[in-house]
Design an enzyme around this catalytic site. Structure first.
Site, PDB file in Angstrom:
ATOM      1  N   LYS A 201      17.169 -65.602 -40.825  1.00  0.00           N
ATOM      2  CA  LYS A 201      18.158 -66.626 -41.162  1.00  0.00           C
ATOM      3  C   LYS A 201      19.376 -66.425 -40.264  1.00  0.00           C
ATOM      4  O   LYS A 201      20.006 -65.363 -40.264  1.00  0.00           O
ATOM      5  CB  LYS A 201      18.564 -66.519 -42.626  1.00  0.00           C
ATOM      6  CG  LYS A 201      19.605 -67.563 -43.051  1.00  0.00           C
ATOM      7  CD  LYS A 201      19.955 -67.419 -44.525  1.00  0.00           C
ATOM      8  CE  LYS A 201      20.999 -68.421 -44.957  1.00  0.00           C
ATOM      9  NZ  LYS A 201      21.355 -68.293 -46.392  1.00  0.00           N
ATOM     10  N   ARG A 211      26.331 -76.403 -47.880  1.00  0.00           N
ATOM     11  CA  ARG A 211      27.448 -75.727 -48.554  1.00  0.00           C
ATOM     12  C   ARG A 211      28.300 -76.730 -49.324  1.00  0.00           C
ATOM     13  O   ARG A 211      28.897 -76.375 -50.346  1.00  0.00           O
ATOM     14  CB  ARG A 211      28.253 -74.927 -47.528  1.00  0.00           C
ATOM     15  CG  ARG A 211      27.451 -73.722 -47.013  1.00  0.00           C
ATOM     16  CD  ARG A 211      28.133 -72.950 -45.909  1.00  0.00           C
ATOM     17  NE  ARG A 211      27.270 -71.843 -45.496  1.00  0.00           N
ATOM     18  CZ  ARG A 211      27.397 -71.169 -44.356  1.00  0.00           C
ATOM     19  NH1 ARG A 211      28.366 -71.506 -43.509  1.00  0.00           N
ATOM     20  NH2 ARG A 211      26.571 -70.187 -44.055  1.00  0.00           N
ATOM     21  N   GLU A 244      13.417 -58.100 -37.920  1.00  0.00           N
ATOM     22  CA  GLU A 244      13.763 -58.462 -39.294  1.00  0.00           C
ATOM     23  C   GLU A 244      12.503 -58.772 -40.107  1.00  0.00           C
ATOM     24  O   GLU A 244      12.355 -58.328 -41.247  1.00  0.00           O
ATOM     25  CB  GLU A 244      14.692 -59.681 -39.300  1.00  0.00           C
ATOM     26  CG  GLU A 244      16.113 -59.401 -38.868  1.00  0.00           C
ATOM     27  CD  GLU A 244      16.976 -58.853 -39.995  1.00  0.00           C
ATOM     28  OE1 GLU A 244      16.434 -58.479 -41.059  1.00  0.00           O
ATOM     29  OE2 GLU A 244      18.207 -58.803 -39.807  1.00  0.00           O
ATOM     30  N   LYS A 259      15.009 -69.905 -40.581  1.00  0.00           N
ATOM     31  CA  LYS A 259      16.021 -70.892 -40.958  1.00  0.00           C
ATOM     32  C   LYS A 259      17.222 -70.761 -40.022  1.00  0.00           C
ATOM     33  O   LYS A 259      17.706 -69.643 -39.825  1.00  0.00           O
ATOM     34  CB  LYS A 259      16.457 -70.649 -42.409  1.00  0.00           C
ATOM     35  CG  LYS A 259      17.517 -71.618 -42.926  1.00  0.00           C
ATOM     36  CD  LYS A 259      17.909 -71.294 -44.360  1.00  0.00           C
ATOM     37  CE  LYS A 259      18.962 -72.271 -44.864  1.00  0.00           C
ATOM     38  NZ  LYS A 259      19.394 -71.980 -46.248  1.00  0.00           N
ATOM     39  N   SER A 285      20.060 -78.676 -43.990  1.00  0.00           N
ATOM     40  CA  SER A 285      20.872 -79.850 -44.317  1.00  0.00           C
ATOM     41  C   SER A 285      21.447 -80.535 -43.093  1.00  0.00           C
ATOM     42  O   SER A 285      21.483 -81.772 -43.008  1.00  0.00           O
ATOM     43  CB  SER A 285      21.999 -79.435 -45.260  1.00  0.00           C
ATOM     44  OG  SER A 285      22.807 -78.411 -44.670  1.00  0.00           O
ATOM     45  N   TYR A 324      14.373 -81.878 -47.035  1.00  0.00           N
ATOM     46  CA  TYR A 324      14.919 -82.903 -47.918  1.00  0.00           C
ATOM     47  C   TYR A 324      14.187 -84.233 -47.731  1.00  0.00           C
ATOM     48  O   TYR A 324      14.360 -85.149 -48.532  1.00  0.00           O
ATOM     49  CB  TYR A 324      16.417 -83.064 -47.657  1.00  0.00           C
ATOM     50  CG  TYR A 324      17.152 -81.753 -47.819  1.00  0.00           C
ATOM     51  CD1 TYR A 324      17.464 -81.263 -49.081  1.00  0.00           C
ATOM     52  CD2 TYR A 324      17.477 -80.963 -46.716  1.00  0.00           C
ATOM     53  CE1 TYR A 324      18.095 -80.034 -49.246  1.00  0.00           C
ATOM     54  CE2 TYR A 324      18.112 -79.739 -46.870  1.00  0.00           C
ATOM     55  CZ  TYR A 324      18.412 -79.283 -48.133  1.00  0.00           C
ATOM     56  OH  TYR A 324      19.029 -78.056 -48.283  1.00  0.00           O
TER      57      TYR A 324
END
Length: 336
Positions: A201, A211, A244, A259, A285, A324
């Site tokens: 991320k 946010r 990671e 992400k 988003s 979305y």
């Protein structure tokens, strides 16, 4: 007059000529079963509140969430990912609301499991939606404290799993949290609860509308915390993402995520190729809102831009996509 052999024997256009041959030649497939729909929760009753920065996206109250996802279930979308909107007056510096068994996440999980028992529920595990400062962990002496944050996140994951979440998704990027959460879940007899790790991320500028949706744009300029760079990844780094992911897999992650999505297709491709385990991507988003803003201005065709972006994730190797656009895309896919 043209002689035999004056044109190439191989014509790449032949298989593009008709719909049936384009279908049979397609290297990647997209289906409703590849999609995960992020859902925003809000307090109160009877609420379905538009998110201003995300056209077509809503915050819904727990009493309406089962109704809200009904079409997604009917279209074959296998899972939803839940995120709470917590008003600032209900937050504190340590995000204690995350450990309330009657918080939005836990109540929504119970409601959805009752109404749609076969729908997969993915719970966000991070403190940014509960802290007054908007960080994903607790702040001590001006810094996000890793170990104390991990201890709280582990308790948060257990609470969500006990409420009915099938999968917990730590999005915080604290070191060692996957191993700690796995141990905490197993100690409570929740060994079947899956962990989808936000393994790669990035500290991205594409998160701003999210946010806004969860109320973590804090501060006088509503800019949110400026130093998530101390725990989220540097956009300049690709090799680090593999490290990671390797750490999270070793600690017990069942699935991993990259992400944001479109700006990090190279990372998605490398992660899937290197590890071969279920790999997901989040079309975040900002990616969604950019497309929708262009659509509203007549600069892009909604369906073409939507489907092309989603297919790019499949082409890069994603098993599933948090988007979305999930319901809109599933409708389009059902239409054929």
């Amino acid at each position: 007059m043209h002689f035999a052999g004056s044109f190439p024997a191989t014509r790449m256009r032949r298989n593009r000529r008709d719909a049936w041959s384009r279908t049979l030649s397609a290297e990647s497939r997209l289906a409703p079963q590849d999609l995960i729909w992020p859902i925003f929760l809000t307090s109160g009753t009877g609420q379905r509140v538009p998110v201003a920065s995300m056209p077509g996206v809503f915050r819904v109250s727990v009493d309406r969430v089962a109704e809200h996802v009904a079409e997604a279930v009917s279209l074959g979308i296998p899972a939803v990912a839940l995120f709470p909107y917590t008003p600032m007056e209900e937050r504190d510096k340590d995000g204690t609301g995350a450990l309330d068994p009657e918080n939005l996440m836990c109540r929504a999980a119970r409601a959805l499991k009752k109404a749609h028992p076969e729908l997969g529920l993915i719970g966000d595990v991070a403190l940014d939606t509960h802290t007054s400062h908007g960080h994903d962990g607790v702040v001590r002496d001006g810094h996000v404290h890793n170990e104390e944050s991990v201890e709280i996140l582990s308790r948060m994951a257990v609470l969500q799993a006990e409420a009915g979440m099938d999968c917990v998704a730590p999005s915080d990027m604290m070191d060692g949290r996957i191993g700690a959460i796995r141990a905490a879940l197993d100690a409570r007899g929740l060994e079947h609860t899956r962990i989808m790790s936000y393994a790669a991320k990035y500290a991205s500028g594409f998160f701003a509308p999210f946010r806004d949706a969860v109320g973590s744009l804090v501060g006088p300029d509503r800019a949110g915390p400026s130093d998530k760079k101390t725990y989220q990844m540097d956009p300049a780094n690709g090799d680090e993402a593999l490290r990671e992911v390797a750490l999270d897999v070793a600690e017990g992650a069942d699935m991993v995520m990259v992400k944001p999505g479109l700006p990090y297709l190279d990372v998605l491709y490398r992660v899937r190729k290197e590890f071969g385990l279920p790999t997901f991507v989040y079309q975040v988003s900002g990616e969604y809102s950019m497309i929708m803003a262009a659509v509203e201005r007549g600069w892009l065709d909604h369906d073409r831009a939507m489907m092309e972006g989603l297919m790019a994730f499949k082409r890069a190797g994603a098993n599933g996509i948090l988007t979305y656009f999930a319901v809109s895309a599933a409708r389009r896919l059902k239409e054929g």
